[in-house]
Design an enzyme around this catalytic site. Structure first.
Site, PDB file in Angstrom:
ATOM      1  N   LYS A  36      -1.882 -11.436   2.880  1.00 13.45           N
ATOM      2  CA  LYS A  36      -0.963 -10.649   2.035  1.00 13.45           C
ATOM      3  C   LYS A  36      -0.441 -11.509   0.884  1.00 13.45           C
ATOM      4  CE  LYS A  36       1.505  -7.747   5.335  1.00 13.45           C
ATOM      5  NZ  LYS A  36       2.821  -7.511   5.930  1.00 13.45           N
ATOM      6  N   HIS A  59     -26.033   7.665  21.457  1.00 13.86           N
ATOM      7  CA  HIS A  59     -27.209   7.678  20.575  1.00 13.86           C
ATOM      8  C   HIS A  59     -27.131   6.572  19.547  1.00 13.86           C
ATOM      9  CE1 HIS A  59     -28.614  11.612  22.124  1.00 13.86           C
ATOM     10  NE2 HIS A  59     -27.331  11.676  22.470  1.00 13.86           N
ATOM     11  N   GLY A  77       5.856  -1.824  14.778  1.00 15.48           N
ATOM     12  CA  GLY A  77       5.047  -0.820  14.076  1.00 15.48           C
ATOM     13  C   GLY A  77       4.034  -0.137  14.976  1.00 15.48           C
ATOM     14  N   ARG A  78       3.225  -0.931  15.691  1.00 14.46           N
ATOM     15  CA  ARG A  78       2.147  -0.336  16.483  1.00 14.46           C
ATOM     16  C   ARG A  78       2.654   0.338  17.762  1.00 14.46           C
ATOM     17  NH1 ARG A  78       2.096  -5.666  15.837  1.00 14.46           N
ATOM     18  NH2 ARG A  78       2.127  -7.103  17.609  1.00 14.46           N
ATOM     19  N   GLU A 126      -3.773  -6.689  17.405  1.00 12.14           N
ATOM     20  CA  GLU A 126      -2.652  -7.272  16.676  1.00 12.14           C
ATOM     21  C   GLU A 126      -1.656  -7.887  17.663  1.00 12.14           C
ATOM     22  OE1 GLU A 126      -1.108  -6.021  12.394  1.00 12.14           O
ATOM     23  OE2 GLU A 126      -0.273  -4.722  13.923  1.00 12.14           O
ATOM     24  N   GLU A 145       0.827  -1.210   0.000  1.00 11.69           N
ATOM     25  CA  GLU A 145       0.000   0.000   0.000  1.00 11.69           C
ATOM     26  C   GLU A 145       0.860   1.257   0.000  1.00 11.69           C
ATOM     27  OE1 GLU A 145      -0.295  -2.609   1.978  1.00 11.69           O
ATOM     28  OE2 GLU A 145      -2.395  -3.090   2.396  1.00 11.69           O
TER      29      GLU A 145
HETATM   30  C1  G6Q Z   1       2.401  -3.164  13.283  1.00 10.51           C
HETATM   31  C2  G6Q Z   1       2.458  -3.999  12.113  1.00 10.51           C
HETATM   32  C3  G6Q Z   1       1.947  -3.343  10.856  1.00 10.51           C
HETATM   33  C4  G6Q Z   1       2.949  -2.435  10.156  1.00 10.51           C
HETATM   34  C5  G6Q Z   1       2.421  -2.089   8.763  1.00 10.51           C
HETATM   35  C6  G6Q Z   1       3.319  -1.155   8.004  1.00 10.51           C
HETATM   36  O1  G6Q Z   1       2.782  -3.466  14.376  1.00 10.51           O
HETATM   37  O2  G6Q Z   1       3.734  -4.504  11.967  1.00 10.51           O
HETATM   38  O3  G6Q Z   1       0.769  -2.623  11.064  1.00 10.51           O
HETATM   39  O4  G6Q Z   1       3.173  -1.281  10.890  1.00 10.51           O
HETATM   40  O5  G6Q Z   1       2.237  -3.266   8.032  1.00 10.51           O
HETATM   41  O6  G6Q Z   1       4.585  -1.705   7.844  1.00 10.51           O
HETATM   42  P1  G6Q Z   1       5.776  -0.858   7.313  1.00 10.51           P
HETATM   43  O7  G6Q Z   1       6.056   0.238   8.281  1.00 10.51           O
HETATM   44  O8  G6Q Z   1       6.928  -1.790   7.155  1.00 10.51           O
HETATM   45  O9  G6Q Z   1       5.336  -0.268   5.991  1.00 10.51           O
END
Ligand code: G6Q
Length: 542
Positions: free
Chosen positions: A506, A386, A269-270, A355, A214
């Site tokens: 994926k 509501h 990531g998160r 996640e 993406e």
């Molecule tokens: C989060 C996941 C996932 C990741 C995205 C984006 O903990 O790993 O949400 O952040 O898939 O990944 P990239 O930063 O590698 O583009």
């Protein structure tokens, strides 16, 4: 991998189950008659106050839950995380988001190397860059000032900064437009760029791997969009920067690695908002406010590390989740923020929690014999009242909920804030104490309507309050939930920091994309449903 005793075989689990059988019939009306719950079940930390008295618990419940946490090795697990040990076992990685906001700057070691100098140096570079955009010193290719910042990223590289930017919008420079493009759906790109001038627009491509479908698709589209107007490939250097761990891929895309902000594989990531992934936020609110946010995170980190479990806010919230999920069978958990600026907060928590703890095998790879992470959901108050609150009040499911609110509004307007907070306090009271049939009848409710106008009550809630939604308070709030998720992962003996469950879809999407785009229409070998959906798309898409 872990050789811990199975959770359900521990004496503490059995004791908790027995205790549950003893008190499951108690109502909050009865419990509130018995003791001073408000003082007993309140904890303050890092500018936040958690009132957890409106839960179906007694002092003994907390003791038994704490005993369970101890039996599950929570102390050691916290120490391991803070010491940089590779607790992400399936990827053999340390998990050190706490180092990103370690404002005391004490050394944090990964493989014997202190990571703090690297963190500080990236923060300095981010600050210089953010200042140069905000002051107008950094200009676009044609010499025009940058007025629009677009973060291109998805998942952890989007939800955190997008949520925090919305949350702290009142602190942002309103001369700058900050937007977030994540979805592969072209609509996201088109709608977020249609009113922007490329000469005044800077893209931050945020991707840990720099391979995410993406993000890379949107980044290439952004480059075409820019070049269509500016007509000079040299302009990319002034209109694109990257946030990534993958220097070679950044270079290959055409972004000078001098304009790349680094982070590290021990940042999930998160959990990455405090890393360079927060660059778009920092440009929006400025480096000082960003640092204030890090300080709030750090204050909650210290509290989590230092406070005894029975007085530890993330530990208590994590254990209450275990209590409802594993004993009462609750399957979801609502997070209801009474603040419009927090309208993306629950979306961020959905990723953070689901996640991390949406797992069904334990650290040994065996199927867990108990419930793990709940479904997290919610919308800001009062809107939700509501919409779906009916279900929380009178539905057949038990839905524990967190209510989040602030004493002072960011926008003072008439008596809006009094009304907002009156609603929030009223909801937790109504959920806890309900209304009996006798009370309804005494109010003159016609007999046939009494069952419909009765509220069973006994619906558990936490109330989390702070004086005002400042950057520091937001940081503390996010860290609170991060550590709550961690605590639960430890109890359930699962790996909270990987996400293998996103891989299968994926991989299949990649294969199907080939089948959609190939000129010679290869034979389809999926199941009959998927085959027919693909055929229909091929036949009708144009
Ligand atoms: C989060 C996941 C996932 C990741 C995205 C984006 O903990 O790993 O949400 O952040 O898939 O990944 P990239 O930063 O590698 O583009």
């Amino acid at each position: 991998m872990s050789d811990r005793q199975n959770l359900v075989d521990t004496a503490e689990w059995a004791a908790l189950q027995r205790h549950y059988q003893e008190i499951r019939g108690l109502t909050m009306r009865e419990m509130f008659r018995l003791d001073n719950r408000r003082t007993e079940f309140t904890v303050e930390a890092a500018g936040l106050c958690l009132d957890y008295s409106k839960n179906r618990i007694t002092s003994e419940t907390i003791q038994r839950l704490v005993a369970l946490a101890e039996a599950c090795g929570l102390r050691l697990a916290i120490d391991d995380m803070f010491a940089g040990r590779p607790i992400n076992g399936t990827e053999n990685r340390s998990v050190l988001h706490i180092a990103l906001r370690n404002r005391s700057n004490t050394p944090v070691l990964v493989n014997g190397k202190d990571v703090m100098p690297g963190i500080n140096s990236v923060l300095d570079r981010m600050s210089r860059f953010a200042d140069s955009i905000r002051s107008g010193e950094w200009v676009g290719h044609t010499g025009r000032r940058i007025r629009n910042i677009i973060n291109i990223g998805i998942g952890g590289s989007d939800l955190g900064p997008a949520m925090a930017y919305e949350a702290l919008k009142s602190y942002s420079d309103r001369n700058l437009t900050v937007r977030f493009i994540s979805n592969i759906d072209s609509t996201h790109f088109v709608e977020h760029t249609r009113d922007l001038d490329p000469a005044e627009t800077l893209f931050i491509v945020a991707s840990k791997t720099f391979t995410t479908q993406e993000t890379m698709t949107n980044a290439h589209t952004a480059r075409e969009w820019l070049l269509k107007t500016l007509q000079d490939s040299a302009s990319v250097a002034r209109h694109f920067v990257a946030v990534s761990t993958n220097g070679p891929a950044v270079r290959e895309f055409g972004i000078d690695t001098a304009n790349m902000f680094e982070f590290w594989d021990w940042v999930g990531g998160r959990y990455s908002l405090c890393s360079a992934i927060g660059l778009s936020l920092m440009v929006g609110i400025g480096p000082e406010r960003f640092i204030e946010m890090l300080e709030g995170f750090h204050a909650m980190d210290r509290h989590f590390f230092e406070a005894p479990f029975a007085e530890n806010m993330p530990v208590i919230m994590g254990l209450l989740g275990v209590w409802y999920g594993n004993m009462f069978g609750a399957e979801t958990h609502a997070v209801l923020a009474y603040d419009q600026y927090l309208h993306r907060f629950t979306a961020h928590l959905q990723q953070l929690d689901m996640e991390s703890n949406g797992k069904s095998v334990n650290k040994k790879g065996e199927h867990v014999g108990y419930q793990t992470g709940p479904v997290i959901w919610g919308e800001p108050g009062t809107n939700g009242q509501h919409a779906f609150y009916q279900h929380i009040h009178q539905g057949t499911k038990l839905i524990p909920a967190d209510f989040i609110g602030f004493m002072r509004p960011r926008n003072l307007l008439g008596d809006h804030h009094d009304k907002l907070m009156a609603n929030m306090f009223a909801q937790t009271e109504a959920l806890a104490f309900g209304k009996t049939a006798e009370e309804a009848a005494a109010e003159g409710v016609p007999e046939q309507l009494v069952p419909h106008k009765t509220f069973s009550g006994n619906k558990p809630t936490n109330t989390i309050i702070a004086d005002e939604l400042t950057p520091g308070v937001l940081g503390a709030l996010i860290a609170l939930y991060e550590h709550k998720v961690f605590v639960q992962g430890v109890i359930w003996n699962i790996y909270s920091f990987d996400q293998w469950g996103v891989e299968l879809g994926k991989a299949l999407a990649k294969r199907i994309l080939g089948e959609l785009q190939s000129e010679n229409k290869p034979e389809l070998t999926h199941d009959s449903s998927t085959n027919s959906l693909i055929m229909r798309y091929r036949n009708r898409r144009r």
